[in-house]
Design an enzyme around this catalytic site. Structure first.
Site, PDB file in Angstrom:
ATOM      1  N   LYS A 206     -41.954  11.961 -33.628  1.00 51.52           N
ATOM      2  CA  LYS A 206     -41.576  10.979 -32.602  1.00 51.52           C
ATOM      3  C   LYS A 206     -40.622  11.598 -31.580  1.00 51.52           C
ATOM      4  CE  LYS A 206     -38.078   7.930 -33.453  1.00 51.52           C
ATOM      5  NZ  LYS A 206     -37.072   7.865 -32.390  1.00 51.52           N
ATOM      6  N   ASN A 207     -39.574  12.264 -32.080  1.00 51.96           N
ATOM      7  CA  ASN A 207     -38.538  12.747 -31.165  1.00 51.96           C
ATOM      8  C   ASN A 207     -38.978  13.942 -30.323  1.00 51.96           C
ATOM      9  OD1 ASN A 207     -36.942  10.710 -32.040  1.00 51.96           O
ATOM     10  ND2 ASN A 207     -35.497  11.984 -33.186  1.00 51.96           N
TER      11      ASN A 207
ATOM     12  N   ARG B  53     -23.115   5.620 -28.047  1.00 47.00           N
ATOM     13  CA  ARG B  53     -24.104   6.509 -27.440  1.00 47.00           C
ATOM     14  C   ARG B  53     -24.018   6.573 -25.905  1.00 47.00           C
ATOM     15  NH1 ARG B  53     -29.506   6.015 -31.050  1.00 47.00           N
ATOM     16  NH2 ARG B  53     -29.798   8.157 -30.431  1.00 47.00           N
ATOM     17  N   PRO B  54     -22.942   7.151 -25.396  1.00 43.07           N
ATOM     18  CA  PRO B  54     -22.800   7.259 -23.940  1.00 43.07           C
ATOM     19  C   PRO B  54     -23.814   8.226 -23.321  1.00 43.07           C
ATOM     20  CG  PRO B  54     -21.065   8.487 -25.059  1.00 43.07           C
ATOM     21  CD  PRO B  54     -21.852   7.778 -26.130  1.00 43.07           C
ATOM     22  N   ILE B  55     -23.929   8.214 -21.989  1.00 42.42           N
ATOM     23  CA  ILE B  55     -24.850   9.148 -21.313  1.00 42.42           C
ATOM     24  C   ILE B  55     -24.098  10.007 -20.291  1.00 42.42           C
ATOM     25  CG2 ILE B  55     -27.001   7.854 -21.676  1.00 42.42           C
ATOM     26  CD1 ILE B  55     -26.601   6.874 -18.700  1.00 42.42           C
TER      27      ILE B  55
ATOM     28  N   CYS C 225     -25.989   0.952 -29.408  1.00 38.48           N
ATOM     29  CA  CYS C 225     -26.922   0.536 -30.458  1.00 38.48           C
ATOM     30  C   CYS C 225     -26.159   0.505 -31.763  1.00 38.48           C
ATOM     31  CB  CYS C 225     -28.144   1.435 -30.514  1.00 38.48           C
ATOM     32  SG  CYS C 225     -27.795   3.055 -31.128  1.00 38.48           S
TER      33      CYS C 225
ATOM     34  N   ARG D 266     -40.480   1.557 -35.542  1.00 36.66           N
ATOM     35  CA  ARG D 266     -40.151   2.350 -34.348  1.00 36.66           C
ATOM     36  C   ARG D 266     -40.355   3.833 -34.632  1.00 36.66           C
ATOM     37  NH1 ARG D 266     -34.704   2.367 -33.071  1.00 36.66           N
ATOM     38  NH2 ARG D 266     -35.490   4.086 -31.856  1.00 36.66           N
TER      39      ARG D 266
ATOM     40  N   ARG E 157     -33.689   3.745 -26.386  1.00 35.34           N
ATOM     41  CA  ARG E 157     -32.649   4.499 -25.688  1.00 35.34           C
ATOM     42  C   ARG E 157     -33.169   5.793 -25.080  1.00 35.34           C
ATOM     43  NH1 ARG E 157     -27.652   4.043 -25.835  1.00 35.34           N
ATOM     44  NH2 ARG E 157     -27.597   6.293 -25.605  1.00 35.34           N
TER      45      ARG E 157
ATOM     46  N   ASP F  83     -30.235  12.263 -38.967  1.00 32.76           N
ATOM     47  CA  ASP F  83     -31.384  11.380 -39.188  1.00 32.76           C
ATOM     48  C   ASP F  83     -31.878  11.390 -40.637  1.00 32.76           C
ATOM     49  OD1 ASP F  83     -31.285  10.582 -36.584  1.00 32.76           O
ATOM     50  OD2 ASP F  83     -33.069  11.656 -35.926  1.00 32.76           O
TER      51      ASP F  83
HETATM   52  C1  UD1 Z   1     -31.348  12.365 -30.625  1.00 30.05           C
HETATM   53  C2  UD1 Z   1     -32.394  11.759 -31.528  1.00 30.05           C
HETATM   54  C3  UD1 Z   1     -31.748  11.002 -32.679  1.00 30.05           C
HETATM   55  C4  UD1 Z   1     -30.778  11.905 -33.408  1.00 30.05           C
HETATM   56  C5  UD1 Z   1     -29.787  12.545 -32.438  1.00 30.05           C
HETATM   57  C6  UD1 Z   1     -28.901  13.568 -33.104  1.00 30.05           C
HETATM   58  C7  UD1 Z   1     -34.256  11.327 -30.035  1.00 30.05           C
HETATM   59  C8  UD1 Z   1     -35.075  10.310 -29.338  1.00 30.05           C
HETATM   60  N1  UD1 Z   1     -33.225  10.860 -30.744  1.00 30.05           N
HETATM   61  O1  UD1 Z   1     -30.600  11.298 -30.055  1.00 30.05           O
HETATM   62  O2  UD1 Z   1     -32.774  10.571 -33.558  1.00 30.05           O
HETATM   63  O3  UD1 Z   1     -30.057  11.139 -34.355  1.00 30.05           O
HETATM   64  O4  UD1 Z   1     -30.496  13.228 -31.382  1.00 30.05           O
HETATM   65  O5  UD1 Z   1     -29.640  14.548 -33.717  1.00 30.05           O
HETATM   66  O6  UD1 Z   1     -34.542  12.497 -30.010  1.00 30.05           O
HETATM   67  N2  UD1 Z   1     -23.162  12.129 -26.559  1.00 30.05           N
HETATM   68  C9  UD1 Z   1     -22.173  11.876 -25.638  1.00 30.05           C
HETATM   69  N3  UD1 Z   1     -22.527  11.788 -24.327  1.00 30.05           N
HETATM   70  C10 UD1 Z   1     -23.819  11.958 -23.914  1.00 30.05           C
HETATM   71  C11 UD1 Z   1     -24.826  12.223 -24.864  1.00 30.05           C
HETATM   72  C12 UD1 Z   1     -24.462  12.294 -26.192  1.00 30.05           C
HETATM   73  O7  UD1 Z   1     -21.004  11.720 -25.965  1.00 30.05           O
HETATM   74  O8  UD1 Z   1     -24.077  11.878 -22.711  1.00 30.05           O
HETATM   75  C13 UD1 Z   1     -22.797  12.201 -27.998  1.00 30.05           C
HETATM   76  C14 UD1 Z   1     -23.449  11.084 -28.817  1.00 30.05           C
HETATM   77  O9  UD1 Z   1     -22.696   9.898 -28.763  1.00 30.05           O
HETATM   78  C15 UD1 Z   1     -23.478  11.705 -30.179  1.00 30.05           C
HETATM   79  C16 UD1 Z   1     -23.733  13.172 -29.878  1.00 30.05           C
HETATM   80  O10 UD1 Z   1     -23.375  13.369 -28.526  1.00 30.05           O
HETATM   81  O11 UD1 Z   1     -22.207  11.575 -30.778  1.00 30.05           O
HETATM   82  C17 UD1 Z   1     -25.137  13.665 -30.098  1.00 30.05           C
HETATM   83  O12 UD1 Z   1     -26.035  12.777 -29.471  1.00 30.05           O
HETATM   84  P1  UD1 Z   1     -27.428  13.263 -28.879  1.00 30.05           P
HETATM   85  O13 UD1 Z   1     -27.760  14.598 -29.459  1.00 30.05           O
HETATM   86  O14 UD1 Z   1     -27.385  13.141 -27.409  1.00 30.05           O
HETATM   87  O15 UD1 Z   1     -28.410  12.202 -29.486  1.00 30.05           O
HETATM   88  P2  UD1 Z   1     -29.671  11.556 -28.796  1.00 30.05           P
HETATM   89  O16 UD1 Z   1     -30.323  12.526 -27.889  1.00 30.05           O
HETATM   90  O17 UD1 Z   1     -29.313  10.207 -28.257  1.00 30.05           O
END
Ligand code: UD1
Length: 416
Positions: A22-23, A121-123, A116, A397, A92, A304
């Protein structure tokens, strides 16, 4: 609302085939926005998140069709660059359409994905990186409104390796002018799969799978064909299902190299595990030791699989310390496991799981997120009596017909 009814105590035996990741599929599907034409993907899992991605692509004006795990996306000039709240809120990962839209169309309006269950989960990493590449990103009325005169390659150093932000930058950089160097990049196999598809489309990407990725921008890309890698989290979940029931299960068509952290911990527990190029077997093990895990970015122990590993530790001999370092609230399953008579103490990001063979008893429980659902099903497979896992839509999902795969191995599980 559907629920899963599991009757515990059956030893799982046999072979099971892993589906596509999926990812890996999600960002690759969004990468189609980088090139017009027909993109063809094989081994795409039939999941709710894939449906949500298709809905979003179709809302942009793409055509999609999906038969027998082959998904075709036909991209023509887009009719909108807006990713609507109603579509983004369901998933997301939709935020990774920002990079390709900006790179190719110089504009995007993407709904903020929001928090969530597992954390806020900030961006910020995504937005800062787009600005470094020469875009402006404003957040207004719940949307990220991004524009650029043309992205320009630069050096981007992430504070921590983020899977989604690395994917977004990769997809933005392939059409940017000049060279982009991504440092402290995520190294997950899903990043490598995305890079492989981008290269098939004509992109110049080096270093995917390491912490420094170099991208040399090109003028344009063309649609291509690709097979999605196997889902390492599904494979790990099925392996744990075999282990926790003291059965003998071979998980086929997976990539054991992507699961080294789990396999090594299971061997530390005392499980007899065999691996080949594309399979992993666990052979009947009656008792196992508790071991500690700390989640970390790849190649560390995957967050995960943390919930599923916790289920395994409930039946171990001794106490296991489980530390979650990636998401701040990823222990939602603990409350539910307590309903099954588990012995767990939780403090902030650490849990102490006191294992004891045969301690679990069936009960009604509620799935709170995707991987928590899998954890509750695994616990249900060994709990005495019946476990009803409610809110099973979380499971759909990310797992393709998990109950069918488990039933084939002999489990007593049905969807109601
Ligand atoms: C992806 C996976 C999810 C997995 C995660 C970590 C997908 C669709 N999802 O999620 O299943 O659990 O990787 O392996 O592939 N962070 C920030 N700011 C940002 C982005 C991230 O602070 O802009 C932090 C997050 O809150 C978290 C960490 O970075 O603490 C890692 O998150 P991230 O690797 O970005 O996870 P996702 O890509 O959302």
């Amino acid at each position: 609302m559907q629920k899963m009814v599991v009757n515990g105590g059956v030893k799982l035996e046999g072979e099971v085939v892993t589906g596509g990741a999926k990812n890996a599929a999600l960002p690759i599907l969004f990468s189609t926005l980088l090139a017009d034409g027909e993109h063809v993907f094989h081994n795409v899992p039939d999941l709710m998140d894939i449906k949500s991605t298709r809905d979003l692509l179709e809302s942009f004006g793409c055509e999609t069709s999906f038969t027998d795990n082959t998904l075709k996306v036909v991209v023509r000039p887009l009719k909108t660059f807006v990713a609507d709240y109603d579509l983004v809120r369901k998933m997301r990962a939709s935020i990774v359409c920002l990079g390709p839209l900006l790179a190719r169309h110089k504009q995007a309006k993407v709904s903020l994905p929001g928090g969530c269950a597992i954390g806020s989960r900030p961006i910020n990493f995504h937005l800062n990186a787009m600005e470094q590449l020469g875009a402006t990103c404003e957040v207004t009325s719940g949307y990220v409104v991004a524009k650029t005169e043309g992205l320009k390659g630069t050096q981007i150093i992430f504070d921590m390796p983020s899977v989604g932000a690395t994917q977004n930058v990769l997809m933005a950089a392939v059409l940017a002018e000049g060279t982009t160097i991504i440092e402290n990049a995520a190294k997950e196999p899903e990043i490598v799969d995305l890079a492989n598809y981008l290269v098939k489309m004509g992109a110049k990407v080096k270093g995917a799978g390491t912490s420094i990725i170099t991208v040399v921008g090109v003028e344009s890309l063309s649609a291509a064909e690709h097979r999605i890698i196997p889902d390492r989290i599904e494979a790990g979940t099925l392996l744990i299902a075999g282990a926790i029931t003291r059965g003998s299960v071979t998980v086929k068509k997976c990539n054991p190299k992507d699961l080294e952290a789990l396999i090594s911990k299971m061997r530390d527990c005392g499980f007899s595990i065999e691996t080949g190029d594309d399979f992993i077997s666990v052979n009947q093990t009656k008792t196992w030791r508790a071991v500690d895990i700390t989640t970390a970015p790849h190649p560390g122990f995957p967050t995960d699989l943390q919930a599923q590993f916790m289920a395994l530790m409930l039946e171990a001999e001794g106490s296991s310390i489980i530390s979650e370092t990636i998401f701040e609230n990823r222990f939602m399953h603990v409350q539910e496991l307590l309903r099954l008579n588990a012995d767990i103490s939780k403090k902030a990001k650490v849990c102490v799981v006191r294992g004891k063979q045969g301690q679990l008893t069936g009960a009604p429980v509620m799935a709170t997120d995707l991987r928590a659902s899998a954890c509750l099903i695994l616990a249900g497979l060994v709990a005495k009596g019946e476990t009803n896992v409610n809110r099973i839509y979380h499971l759909d999902r990310g797992y393709e017909k998990l109950e069918n795969k488990l039933t084939k191995l002999g489990a007593s599980i049905k969807r109601i």
